[in-house]
Design an enzyme around this catalytic site. Structure first.
Site, short mmCIF file in Angstrom:
data_model
loop_
_atom_site.label_atom_id
_atom_site.label_comp_id
_atom_site.label_asym_id
_atom_site.label_seq_id
_atom_site.Cartn_x
_atom_site.Cartn_y
_atom_site.Cartn_z
N PHE A 242 -11.83 7.36 47.41
CA PHE A 242 -11.19 6.79 46.23
C PHE A 242 -11.65 7.42 44.92
O PHE A 242 -11.02 7.19 43.87
CB PHE A 242 -11.44 5.28 46.17
N LYS B 141 2.37 -18.94 46.12
CA LYS B 141 2.71 -20.10 46.94
C LYS B 141 3.98 -20.77 46.39
O LYS B 141 4.09 -21.02 45.19
CB LYS B 141 1.55 -21.10 46.94
N GLU C 207 -12.19 -27.14 49.69
CA GLU C 207 -12.21 -26.49 51.00
C GLU C 207 -13.24 -27.15 51.90
O GLU C 207 -14.29 -27.59 51.43
CB GLU C 207 -12.54 -25.01 50.85
N ASP D 87 -15.26 -17.46 40.82
CA ASP D 87 -14.30 -17.18 41.88
C ASP D 87 -12.99 -17.93 41.70
O ASP D 87 -11.93 -17.43 42.06
CB ASP D 87 -14.92 -17.53 43.23
N HIS E 55 -7.58 -18.95 39.29
CA HIS E 55 -6.69 -19.85 40.02
C HIS E 55 -6.45 -21.18 39.29
O HIS E 55 -5.30 -21.58 39.06
CB HIS E 55 -7.28 -20.17 41.40
#
Length: 519
Positions: A120, A213, A247, A266, A271
């Site tokens: 790369f 989604k 989760e 994260d 999100h």
């Protein structure tokens, strides 16, 4: 919305699939996937391309080039992808809604796939790639960076220096970049500045798979396609909003990654903030990509910077659901990395002033659940005998994203009988009761939109930076790192997160719903 493209698109006739109603195939293009040997390519990108092929949404001129280090034959690469997809279909029949592959649709994809070996960060890789792309009929190219973040800058730089990002003769050249897009405000600004020195903003598609989604996209439909909701979607009627991404799994062998990242980085600035943006944005004048993204950018710009008093960090310890985080592989025995984060967010604008948005996310919690709950204010007057206002069930609109897909509304009715007694009820709908389920891994819409040139679901540089700006005080606190509180694996999180809401006279929605569901 869809843009440009003088080249006509013809659907994948070899698959026997007609395009979905109201949809047309994406224009012909080459999809170059850096990191073709990685998990993301095998588990998500190739299954998504298979599903798009099954739906007749790919053009006959589609070509796929997998770039990865290490020599191998294209035939071996194709066999590896086929074996991976077969296993994926068998293991996740609920995602594909069948355990059997549509062989014709998959063969259509795999026959258009070739392997290209290269490092790369080597000039030779990109010169060779340039020669390969010159032999492909279409001049349209999407470069997908399915690689770790440390390769984002060098790959974009090499693409630019090799002339592979030049858009000529009406053809497009686009770059898809996965998260994490920076780890704080400074790194996000640096990454934006670097890639924008080789490509323009319209060529960059910063992807957040949450936005792929259907149930996330449905937030906009619920808000703006129903006259019922918009009049009360404001501070005069809404008490607070809760956004949950819980989760039951732990770090699942990703201890080394998680030690460097943590739950807050994260999940929260990307999100959860994206979900907040869709809930809080002003109505756009149209669904043009820039108009929608402008409205979301206004939300992030109005967010008050978080403080230590607004955030709670937690780390799972040994409990009913298993061992603690510090017992996981590649995790330091004295780790202070958070596996749980809760935040109280305020938006300083006319619509939302004074309304708290409570966000939470975590590993090893009591239930797997991603949802948004909008709680209305309680009625202002004690009208019903022996039913104090504080005992009435609050009206709550809940949008369920994962694993259940649907919407519910909690409200009050009279209990049958001669006495005026108020009882709580719930009205709900599940998508599966009204719509045929479609195979979907969450990347189909995003890949399709990228090929069409529709940037609505992708993040813009200014939104990335304003989101990190709101989070930065927590990542670099003046008074030292925030404390990390323990919680038992399998619980609902640390007690301090409950106290965050209790201090405001509120409580989290339960992760485990114990209410009896009547048939």
């Amino acid at each position: 919305m869809p843009t440009e493209h003088d080249q006509p698109a013809t659907h994948a006739e070899g698959t026997d699939a007609a395009p979905l109603a109201g949809k047309h195939p994406a224009p012909p293009c080459a999809l170059v996937i850096f990191g073709a040997g990685g998990d993301l390519t095998k588990r998500l990108l190739m299954p998504a391309l298979y599903n798009l092929s099954s739906d007749g949404l790919l053009d006959e001129g589609m070509q796929i080039v997998g770039v990865n280090h290490g020599a191998r034959e294209t035939s071996d690469f194709r066999d590896e992808l086929t074996q991976s997809l077969r296993k994926f279909a068998a293991d996740r029949a609920s995602t594909f809604h069948t355990s059997q592959l549509n062989e014709k649709a998959w063969n259509w994809v795999v026959e258009r796939t070739q392997y290209f070996a290269g490092e790369f960060e080597s000039d030779d890789t990109f010169e060779g790639l340039k020669q390969l792309l010159s032999t492909i009929k279409t001049g349209n190219v999407v470069f997908y960076l399915a690689v770790t973040a440390r390769f984002f800058k060098p790959i974009v730089e090499h693409l630019g220096r090799a002339g592979l990002l030049k858009e000529e003769n009406g053809n497009f050249r686009r770059i898809v970049i996965e998260k994490p897009f920076g780890t704080d405000l400074a790194s996000a600004k640096d990454l934006n500045a670097h890639i924008l020195s080789y490509a323009n903003e319209q060529q960059i598609y910063r992807i957040d798979h949450f936005l792929g989604k259907d149930t996330v996209q449905s937030i906009l439909a619920v808000r703006f396609a129903n006259a019922l909701f918009e009049p009360m979607w404001r501070r005069e009627y809404i008490d607070h909003v809760q956004i949950t991404a819980a989760e039951t799994i732990g770090v699942e062998g990703r201890g080394r990654f998680y030690e460097q990242t943590g739950a807050f980085r994260d999940m929260v600035p990307n999100h959860l903030f994206q979900l907040l943006g869709m809930i809080a944005m002003e109505p756009p004048n149209s669904f043009d990509a820039e108009t929608v993204r402008d409205k979301k950018a206004e939300v992030f710009d109005a967010m008050k910077p978080l403080t230590a008093q607004d955030v709670v960090f937690g780390q799972y310890e040994k409990g009913p659901a298993g061992p603690g985080y510090r017992e996981e592989p590649d995790v330091a025995p004295d780790s202070q990395t958070e596996t749980y984060a809760a935040a109280r967010v305020f938006i300083d604008n006319w619509r939302w002033a004074g309304v708290p948005f409570y966000l939470r996310t975590g590993k090893r919690l009591a239930a797997r659940r991603t949802e948004l709950s909008v709680q209305l204010k309680t009625v202002p007057f004690r009208l019903f005998r022996d039913t104090p206002v504080d005992r009435l069930t609050p009206n709550v609109l809940t949008l369920r994203i994962d694993p259940a897909h649907g919407t519910s509304f909690d409200f009050n009715v009279k209990v049958p009988g001669p006495v005026m007694e108020i009882g709580a009820v719930r009205s709900s709908f599940d998508y599966a009761d009204f719509f045929a389920e479609r195979a979907n891994v969450g990347y189909e819409t995003l890949l399709y939109d990228c090929m069409l040139g529709d940037e609505t679901l992708f993040q813009r540089a200014d939104s990335i930076e304003t989101a990190w700006a709101a989070a930065d005080p927590v990542l670099h606190p003046k008074d030292g790192p925030l404390p990390v509180h323990g919680y038992a694996a399998g619980s609902s999180g640390p007690a301090e997160a409950d106290a965050l809401l209790a201090a405001d006279g509120r409580a989290w929605r339960p992760l485990v719903d114990t209410r009896k569901k009547e048939d």
